[in-house]
Design a protein around this motif. Structure first.
Motif, short mmCIF file in Angstrom:
data_model
loop_
_atom_site.label_atom_id
_atom_site.label_comp_id
_atom_site.label_asym_id
_atom_site.label_seq_id
_atom_site.Cartn_x
_atom_site.Cartn_y
_atom_site.Cartn_z
N THR A 176 -129.05 -43.55 3.01
CA THR A 176 -130.41 -43.04 3.24
C THR A 176 -131.42 -44.15 3.48
OG1 THR A 176 -130.76 -42.99 0.84
CG2 THR A 176 -130.03 -40.94 1.89
N SER A 177 -131.20 -45.32 2.86
CA SER A 177 -132.18 -46.41 2.95
C SER A 177 -131.86 -47.43 4.03
CB SER A 177 -132.28 -47.12 1.60
OG SER A 177 -131.02 -47.63 1.20
N GLY A 178 -130.70 -47.31 4.71
CA GLY A 178 -130.36 -48.29 5.74
C GLY A 178 -128.88 -48.62 5.73
N GLU A 179 -128.54 -49.84 6.14
CA GLU A 179 -127.15 -50.27 6.24
C GLU A 179 -126.53 -50.33 4.84
OE1 GLU A 179 -123.53 -52.36 6.85
OE2 GLU A 179 -125.16 -53.13 5.61
N GLY A 180 -125.29 -49.80 4.71
CA GLY A 180 -124.71 -49.55 3.40
C GLY A 180 -124.47 -50.77 2.54
N HIS A 181 -124.09 -51.91 3.15
CA HIS A 181 -123.77 -53.09 2.36
C HIS A 181 -124.92 -53.52 1.45
CE1 HIS A 181 -120.40 -53.98 5.26
NE2 HIS A 181 -119.86 -54.41 4.14
N PHE A 182 -126.15 -53.31 1.91
CA PHE A 182 -127.30 -53.80 1.15
C PHE A 182 -127.42 -53.09 -0.20
CE2 PHE A 182 -128.39 -55.48 5.27
CZ PHE A 182 -129.01 -56.69 4.95
N ALA A 183 -126.83 -51.91 -0.34
CA ALA A 183 -126.92 -51.19 -1.61
C ALA A 183 -125.77 -51.52 -2.54
CB ALA A 183 -126.95 -49.68 -1.35
N TYR A 191 -128.83 -65.27 5.63
CA TYR A 191 -127.82 -65.31 6.68
C TYR A 191 -127.24 -63.95 7.03
CZ TYR A 191 -124.18 -65.00 3.06
OH TYR A 191 -123.39 -64.59 2.01
N ILE A 192 -127.68 -62.88 6.37
CA ILE A 192 -127.24 -61.54 6.72
C ILE A 192 -128.38 -60.83 7.43
CG2 ILE A 192 -126.48 -59.31 5.83
CD1 ILE A 192 -125.12 -60.79 3.56
N PRO A 193 -128.24 -60.56 8.74
CA PRO A 193 -129.35 -59.97 9.49
C PRO A 193 -129.58 -58.50 9.14
CG PRO A 193 -127.41 -60.15 10.88
CD PRO A 193 -127.05 -60.81 9.58
N MET A 194 -130.84 -58.12 9.09
CA MET A 194 -131.19 -56.71 8.92
C MET A 194 -130.93 -55.97 10.22
SD MET A 194 -132.35 -56.17 5.84
CE MET A 194 -133.14 -54.58 6.09
N MET A 195 -130.44 -54.74 10.12
CA MET A 195 -130.29 -53.92 11.31
C MET A 195 -131.66 -53.65 11.93
SD MET A 195 -127.33 -53.06 12.37
CE MET A 195 -125.61 -53.17 11.86
N GLY A 198 -132.19 -57.59 15.53
CA GLY A 198 -131.64 -58.25 16.71
C GLY A 198 -131.22 -59.67 16.45
N LEU A 199 -130.87 -60.00 15.19
CA LEU A 199 -130.50 -61.36 14.81
C LEU A 199 -129.02 -61.46 14.49
CD1 LEU A 199 -133.53 -62.06 12.43
CD2 LEU A 199 -133.27 -62.83 14.80
N SER A 200 -128.48 -62.67 14.60
CA SER A 200 -127.10 -62.93 14.21
C SER A 200 -127.10 -63.54 12.81
CB SER A 200 -126.43 -63.87 15.22
OG SER A 200 -126.92 -65.19 15.04
N ASP A 201 -125.92 -64.01 12.37
CA ASP A 201 -125.85 -64.64 11.05
C ASP A 201 -126.18 -66.13 11.10
OD1 ASP A 201 -123.58 -65.30 12.48
OD2 ASP A 201 -122.21 -65.14 10.78
N TYR A 215 -136.80 -56.80 6.27
CA TYR A 215 -136.32 -56.40 4.94
C TYR A 215 -137.44 -55.71 4.15
CZ TYR A 215 -134.47 -56.86 0.20
OH TYR A 215 -134.04 -56.61 -1.08
N ILE A 216 -138.63 -56.28 4.22
CA ILE A 216 -139.79 -55.68 3.52
C ILE A 216 -140.10 -54.30 4.10
CG2 ILE A 216 -142.28 -55.92 3.12
CD1 ILE A 216 -141.78 -58.98 3.03
N LEU A 217 -140.03 -54.19 5.44
CA LEU A 217 -140.27 -52.89 6.09
C LEU A 217 -139.24 -51.86 5.64
CD1 LEU A 217 -141.84 -51.22 8.19
CD2 LEU A 217 -140.26 -52.07 9.93
N ALA A 218 -137.97 -52.29 5.52
CA ALA A 218 -136.91 -51.38 5.07
C ALA A 218 -137.16 -50.93 3.63
CB ALA A 218 -135.55 -52.06 5.19
N LEU A 219 -137.61 -51.85 2.78
CA LEU A 219 -137.92 -51.49 1.40
C LEU A 219 -139.05 -50.48 1.34
CD1 LEU A 219 -137.74 -54.91 -0.50
CD2 LEU A 219 -136.08 -53.05 -0.56
#
Length: 528
Positions: A176-183, A191-195, A198-201, A215-219
């Motif tokens: 619900t909050s975005g890409e699953g790994h972050f939870a 080094y882990i780009p937010m969906m 448009g960034l790489s690692d 990341y702040i916007l996703a939060l």
């Protein structure tokens, strides 16, 4: 003969015990998410298990009747409808092509936030309708399901799993909050780009700043747009009260729809099972008319173009530019398109309303694919080793294609600069530069070089959860820790306080000794 009869009976009994069917309650999602969930459902059904799919009466892809499952239809009054997707896509395309202002962009962002909040509210409404329907809940409890399988991009299955106290398994890329790994796993944004970023690692300082802003916007989006509806449900129906994010993280098993041939390396957890490309399979023969068209391409081969489940048409002028580029190629083209017939369409291009995409990608005459960058299509292209011309439109599509670009398998086009000449030049590059095909074939070999097929791995772990009534021993309990404990802020504070206290004691002792020395010196001088 008697030993043979006894052996046969023992074998039949052992097979019967191995094929003991379980019961699975499924909470799926619409569109392309349903496409891959249905693959999993069919495979689970083939193993002898019974499935019940929960859908709303607004579902556009999930059918009420199926040979693979029974269904429960829950009433809903609003949702994330097809009309909204088309409207949002039009605004996005106009913005990309310079036909929309930044003001319209911000309006669109607000509208997306509003619509997503509305869609999640619909999921909460569906959960409320279920939990307050005593007859339905009695039926579900009496059915004695072994587990809940859900796509956690919506939260209904998560809420009901807690209420029913059933093991919970995710078919996941998004929560619900975005890409699953972050939870579920530590995810350093250095080094882990937010969906969406448009960034790489491999990020510069400026890119890390950008990543932090995303990341702040996703939060913000999670805390103030999405979570409130689900948390209100938890506060109303659960006692003692629970935090919705804790429920999200408490799943027994995360069947993640990526693998590290595709995804950038990152930390993970033992209850995360990677099944990227699980929907891929060897190509089957094409329908007779399509096979005849493909064979007519001769040595030049064919190109396929598909923009996914949601996008079946484009603005007429853009479709005309793409068709004009296709018309200049010696290859035959199969294009999934439902819009008005482009005026520049060449004789080498065939428009279809549906295509067997996996079978076409696996055909020996397929030379390249023009794709929008959805996870399913990208993974099918990797599986079959077909180079891709990327045509991202929205959501995670650019990020998916970027991962493929970093590995040398695609060229990405922007809608903002697209015309027939740019499209043709990019397509010819993908067709004639051998590095694209070589890189995709290398990725295909890496993807296939596994001890167990992704779908078989997923099925094993689903049955593992059913056999063992969950997988709590694989689940981290870190989500139960307050943030200051998780980041050891309290430990660091105590250690700093201890060091400071030692320093203060040392300073006090030194001052005391100095004072004693000074006093003794003064006394001695007076006596002299």
């Amino acid at each position: 003969m008697k030993p043979n009869i006894l052996w046969s009976m023992a074998l039949l009994l052992s097979i019967g015990s191995l094929c003991h069917g379980g019961k699975v309650l499924v909470f799926p999602l619409e569109g392309s998410h349903w496409v891959n969930m249905e693959v999993l459902i069919k495979a689970i059904h083939a193993r002898g298990h019974m499935l019940t799919v929960v859908r709303t009466d607004k579902s556009w892809y999930i059918k009420e009747k199926s040979p693979y499952y029974t269904s429960i239809t829950v009433p809903a009054t609003k949702g994330f409808d097809e009309e909204f997707v088309k409207e949002g896509l039009k605004v996005l395309i106009d913005l990309e092509r310079g036909k929309s202002s930044m003001l319209n962009f911000f309006k669109m962002q607000l509208k997306i936030f509003s619509k997503m909040s509305e869609a999640h509210a619909m999921m909460v409404e569906a959960a409320t309708n279920m939990i307050t329907d005593q007859k339905l809940m009695k039926t579900i409890k009496e059915s004695q399901y072994d587990m809940i399988l859900t796509d956690p991009a919506w939260g209904t299955g998560i809420l009901l799993a807690h209420h029913l106290q059933l093991p919970l398994v995710y078919n996941v890329r998004w929560i619900t909050s975005g890409e699953g790994h972050f939870a579920i796993a530590p995810s350093p944004i250095s080094y882990i780009p937010m969906m969406g970023s448009g960034l790489s690692d491999k990020m510069t300082f400026r890119e890390r700043v950008k990543n932090m802003l995303f990341y702040i916007l996703a939060l913000y989006n999670d805390r103030f747009v999405i979570k409130p509806s689900y948390q209100a449900f938890c506060d109303k129906f659960y006692y003692p009260k629970v935090d919705f994010n804790d429920l999200v993280q408490a799943a027994d098993l995360w069947l993640n729809r990526v693998d590290f041939v595709f995804e950038f390396p990152r930390p993970t957890m033992p209850n995360v099972v990677y099944m990227g490309g699980f929907q891929c399979k060897p190509a089957k023969p094409l329908p007779e008319d399509l096979e005849e068209f493909v064979q007519s391409s001769g040595e030049h081969g064919v190109i396929l173009m598909s923009l996914g489940t949601f996008v079946s048409e484009l603005p007429n002028d853009l479709a005309d530019e793409i068709a004009a580029a296709f018309a200049q190629l010696p290859q035959k083209v199969i294009w999934r398109y439902k819009g008005d017939r482009p005026t520049t369409l060449g004789n080498n291009t065939r428009l279809v309303s549906w295509m067997p995409q996996n079978d076409l990608l696996g055909h020996p005459k397929t030379r390249a694919a023009v794709l929008h960058g959805g996870t399913n299509g990208v993974q099918e292209a990797i599986y079959h080793g077909v180079p891709v011309l990327g045509f991202p439109l929205f959501f995670d599509q650019y990020d998916n294609l970027l991962r493929l670009k970093e590995r040398g398998g695609t060229r990405i086009l922007s809608l903002g600069t697209l015309d027939r000449h740019i499209f043709l030049q990019a397509l010819q590059e993908v067709l004639h530069d051998p590095s694209y095909r070589m890189n995709m074939q290398r990725l295909s070999r890496l993807h296939r070089d596994q001890p167990m097929k992704p779908l078989d791995s997923a099925l094993f772990w689903i049955e593992f959860v059913m056999r063992n009534k969950g997988a709590a021993h694989l689940r981290t309990e870190s989500y139960r820790m307050p943030w200051y404990s998780y980041h050891s802020v309290d430990v660091i504070g105590v250690l700093l306080a201890a060091v400071l206290l030692i320093i203060l004691i040392i300073i006090a002792v030194i001052r005391y000794l100095c004072c004693r020395v000074c006093c003794n010196s003064k006394i001695k001088m007076k006596h002299e």
